[in-house]
Write an enzyme that holds these catalytic residues in place. Structure first.
Site, mmCIF file in Angstrom:
data_model
loop_
_atom_site.group_PDB
_atom_site.id
_atom_site.type_symbol
_atom_site.label_atom_id
_atom_site.label_comp_id
_atom_site.label_asym_id
_atom_site.label_seq_id
_atom_site.Cartn_x
_atom_site.Cartn_y
_atom_site.Cartn_z
ATOM 1 N N GLU A 1 0.835 -1.208 0.000
ATOM 2 C CA GLU A 1 0.000 0.000 0.000
ATOM 3 C C GLU A 1 0.871 1.261 0.000
ATOM 4 O O GLU A 1 1.905 1.326 0.649
ATOM 5 C CB GLU A 1 -0.931 0.034 1.209
ATOM 6 C CG GLU A 1 -1.897 -1.134 1.303
ATOM 7 C CD GLU A 1 -2.895 -1.222 0.150
ATOM 8 O OE1 GLU A 1 -2.973 -0.276 -0.652
ATOM 9 O OE2 GLU A 1 -3.579 -2.251 0.053
ATOM 10 N N ASN B 1 -0.291 7.482 0.545
ATOM 11 C CA ASN B 1 -1.528 8.250 0.747
ATOM 12 C C ASN B 1 -2.715 7.417 1.191
ATOM 13 O O ASN B 1 -3.628 7.936 1.827
ATOM 14 C CB ASN B 1 -1.841 9.076 -0.512
ATOM 15 C CG ASN B 1 -0.841 10.196 -0.654
ATOM 16 O OD1 ASN B 1 -0.877 11.169 0.103
ATOM 17 N ND2 ASN B 1 0.104 10.063 -1.578
ATOM 18 N N ARG C 1 -0.678 11.563 -12.616
ATOM 19 C CA ARG C 1 -0.162 10.301 -12.076
ATOM 20 C C ARG C 1 0.164 9.386 -13.233
ATOM 21 O O ARG C 1 -0.677 9.183 -14.135
ATOM 22 C CB ARG C 1 -1.246 9.703 -11.171
ATOM 23 C CG ARG C 1 -0.891 8.434 -10.464
ATOM 24 C CD ARG C 1 0.008 8.650 -9.282
ATOM 25 N NE ARG C 1 -0.026 7.461 -8.436
ATOM 26 C CZ ARG C 1 0.658 6.345 -8.709
ATOM 27 N NH1 ARG C 1 1.447 6.271 -9.776
ATOM 28 N NH2 ARG C 1 0.544 5.300 -7.899
HETATM 29 N N1 LIG Z 1 6.736 13.859 -5.881
HETATM 30 C C1 LIG Z 1 5.666 13.242 -6.402
HETATM 31 N N2 LIG Z 1 5.468 11.929 -6.140
HETATM 32 C C2 LIG Z 1 4.367 11.344 -6.655
HETATM 33 C C3 LIG Z 1 3.441 12.049 -7.461
HETATM 34 N N3 LIG Z 1 2.460 11.196 -7.817
HETATM 35 C C4 LIG Z 1 2.761 10.017 -7.243
HETATM 36 N N4 LIG Z 1 3.913 10.086 -6.547
HETATM 37 C C5 LIG Z 1 4.590 9.026 -5.776
HETATM 38 O O1 LIG Z 1 3.922 7.822 -5.982
HETATM 39 C C6 LIG Z 1 3.195 7.439 -4.816
HETATM 40 C C7 LIG Z 1 1.792 7.055 -5.242
HETATM 41 O O2 LIG Z 1 1.251 6.189 -4.343
HETATM 42 P P1 LIG Z 1 0.011 6.555 -3.408
HETATM 43 O O3 LIG Z 1 0.494 7.469 -2.365
HETATM 44 O O4 LIG Z 1 -0.519 5.246 -3.021
HETATM 45 O O5 LIG Z 1 -1.077 7.298 -4.303
HETATM 46 P P2 LIG Z 1 -1.940 6.677 -5.525
HETATM 47 O O6 LIG Z 1 -1.306 5.381 -5.909
HETATM 48 O O7 LIG Z 1 -1.879 7.714 -6.589
HETATM 49 O O8 LIG Z 1 -3.337 6.456 -5.024
HETATM 50 C C8 LIG Z 1 3.201 8.643 -3.893
HETATM 51 O O9 LIG Z 1 3.133 8.327 -2.541
HETATM 52 C C9 LIG Z 1 4.500 9.318 -4.283
HETATM 53 O O10 LIG Z 1 5.591 8.703 -3.638
HETATM 54 C C10 LIG Z 1 3.692 13.433 -7.735
HETATM 55 O O11 LIG Z 1 2.950 14.112 -8.413
HETATM 56 N N5 LIG Z 1 4.818 13.967 -7.182
HETATM 57 MG MG LIG Z 2 -1.184 3.643 -4.504
#
Ligand SMILES: Nc1nc2c(ncn2[C@@H]2O[C@H](COP(=O)(O)OP(=O)(O)O)[C@@H](O)[C@H]2O)c(=O)[nH]1
Ligand SMILES: [Mg+2]
Length: 426
Positions: free
Chosen positions: A42, A45, A289
């Site tokens: 997981e 976020n 994303r």
């Molecule tokens: N710095 C940065 N990291 C991002 C961005 N989008 C995604 N990430 C990275 O990818 C992870 C995505 O996982 P999560 O937090 O689970 O969000 P989700 O998967 O989009 O629902 C984030 O926690 C960040 O580490 C962004 O726009 N900027």
């Molecule tokens: Mg995720």
């Protein structure tokens, strides 16, 4: 049960202090510790949402329980799939204070870091032992049939591959966030379905002083979207240095500051009031994303070309010249996107090595989120929890909802906006 406390060496009673007990003064107290961990794959976020489920549950428990002093032990951050900066080495055992403002969290609930728990709990054989660990699992059958009902039953751990096994001192070792000196005295498996409140019966504070739940993502919110949910969410303020870095960037490149943007927050989140008059800085912010979303959410992931097309349309509509891009894409795609937006000023945040070393990939992502949350208008990615957290921050800052709940469309013509999760103030 009362009898078992007196007999149990775990809980030395005041009148029964002997050699074993004096060395464990803290066992006299009514302090109880709630620990938890989340399914390893997981992301950051979703884990933040799991904290809110825990926090609102414990808040209610504390209200109802007049005997024990409950504390939540915050699970250190580490080994997340998306934290891939190789120059930062292993990103493990990161305390919450790196990302969040502890004082704000504590204004909602008594929370402590795991390292504080380890210091507070006397160790045996150099181990800090958690009294009981409940390993939660879904009822696969229920998911197959689709007939959902609350469930909280012990099941045989032998039929489950659990990542815990007994060591030579007869305690259970396991991942425990990479701390080999943290173990559990008992491990019990539970098939669970329902909300966090249903975990109350497993706490048994007369038997256990420290209680841990693994797979805490399985229990659901019992009060999603309530005033209490939003209070917990408002208490999750970021580390002030991360705010400072974001503010400097906004001022320097985006012509944005809290006074002009009407995004001033009071020092104590409990004093913030309902408002909808935030204007935000004169820029559009985008969360684009990529990575695993290109596969897992292919239908709602636009090509770079189509993303640029939509961004231009928003900029025209809003009469803005500046766009801030938060994205997890590679450099080449960002350059392509920027190229397609060459009539506009396009920015992204690039950290110094100092900031990277100090705040790691997790902190850089929060800076992106803070900058996005202060824009005049935000457009996120459909079903991304990263975007959801930005939307919540904008609700807290007091933006009109039409500037917040927007998403980029995939390449299909039909595109739904997604849900509006509006803030409720107490
Ligand atoms: N710095 C940065 N990291 C991002 C961005 N989008 C995604 N990430 C990275 O990818 C992870 C995505 O996982 P999560 O937090 O689970 O969000 P989700 O998967 O989009 O629902 C984030 O926690 C960040 O580490 C962004 O726009 N900027
Ligand atoms: Mg995720």
């Amino acid at each position: 049960i009362i009898k078992s406390i007196a007999n149990d060496i775990l809980y030395c009673q005041k009148e029964k202090i002997n050699e074993k007990c004096t060395s464990r003064q803290s066992y006299l107290s009514n302090k109880r510790y709630f620990l938890y961990d989340v399914n390893p794959p997981e992301g950051f976020n979703l884990r933040r949402d799991v904290y809110i489920r825990v926090a609102t549950f414990l808040k209610q428990l504390i209200k109802d329980d007049k005997i024990f002093q409950w504390n939540v032990v915050l699970p250190p951050w580490g080994n997340l799939y998306h934290w891939q900066s190789v120059d930062l080495g292993s990103q493990q055992q990161i305390p919450w204070q790196t990302f969040f403002d502890m004082e704000s969290l504590k204004k909602y609930l008594p929370v402590i870091e795991l390292f504080e728990f380890i210091k507070e709990i006397p160790s045996e054989n150099e181990e800090t032992i958690i009294d009981v660990l409940y390993f939660l699992k879904n009822d696969e059958e229920m998911f197959r049939i689709g007939n959902f009902e609350d469930k909280n039953i012990f099941s045989d751990c032998l039929n489950t591959t659990i990542p815990y096994k007994k060591n030579s001192y007869k305690q259970y070792t396991g991942s425990f966030w990479g701390y080999t000196n943290v173990t559990a005295r008992e491990v019990k498996c539970i098939t669970f379905h329902g909300t966090t409140i249903n975990l109350k019966k497993n706490l048994q504070p007369l038997l256990y002083r420290s209680i841990m739940f693994d797979h805490m993502e399985i229990p659901l919110h019992y009060n999603y979207g309530s005033v209490d949910y939003w209070n917990a969410r408002r208490s999750m303020r970021y580390n002030t240095e991360l705010h400072q870095i974001s503010n400097d960037f906004r001022l320097k490149y985006l012509n944005s500051n809290d006074m002009d943007d009407r995004t001033i927050k009071l020092k104590d989140w409990r004093l913030d009031k309902k408002k909808r008059n935030a204007i935000g800085g004169p820029y559009l912010s985008i969360h684009l994303r990529r990575q695993d979303f290109l596969i897992g959410h292919a239908a709602s992931s636009p090509t770079i070309e189509y993303a640029a097309f939509q961004i231009k349309a928003f900029l025209k509509l809003l009469d803005l010249k500046i766009v801030y891009i938060a994205t997890d894409t590679n450099n080449q795609e960002y350059i392509d996107l920027k190229e397609k937006l060459k009539d506009y000023s396009v920015f992204r945040y690039i950290p110094t090595q100092f900031v990277k070393n100090k705040f790691k990939d997790g902190g850089i992502a929060i800076i992106d989120q803070i900058i996005c949350s202060h824009a005049r208008y935000f457009v996120g990615t459909h079903e991304s929890t990263f975007s959801f957290r930005i939307q919540e921050d904008r609700e807290i800052l007091g933006f009109p909802t039409n500037t917040t709940f927007n998403v980029l469309c995939g390449n299909e013509i039909k595109c739904s906006i997604g849900n509006k999760w509006e803030i409720i103030w107490g």
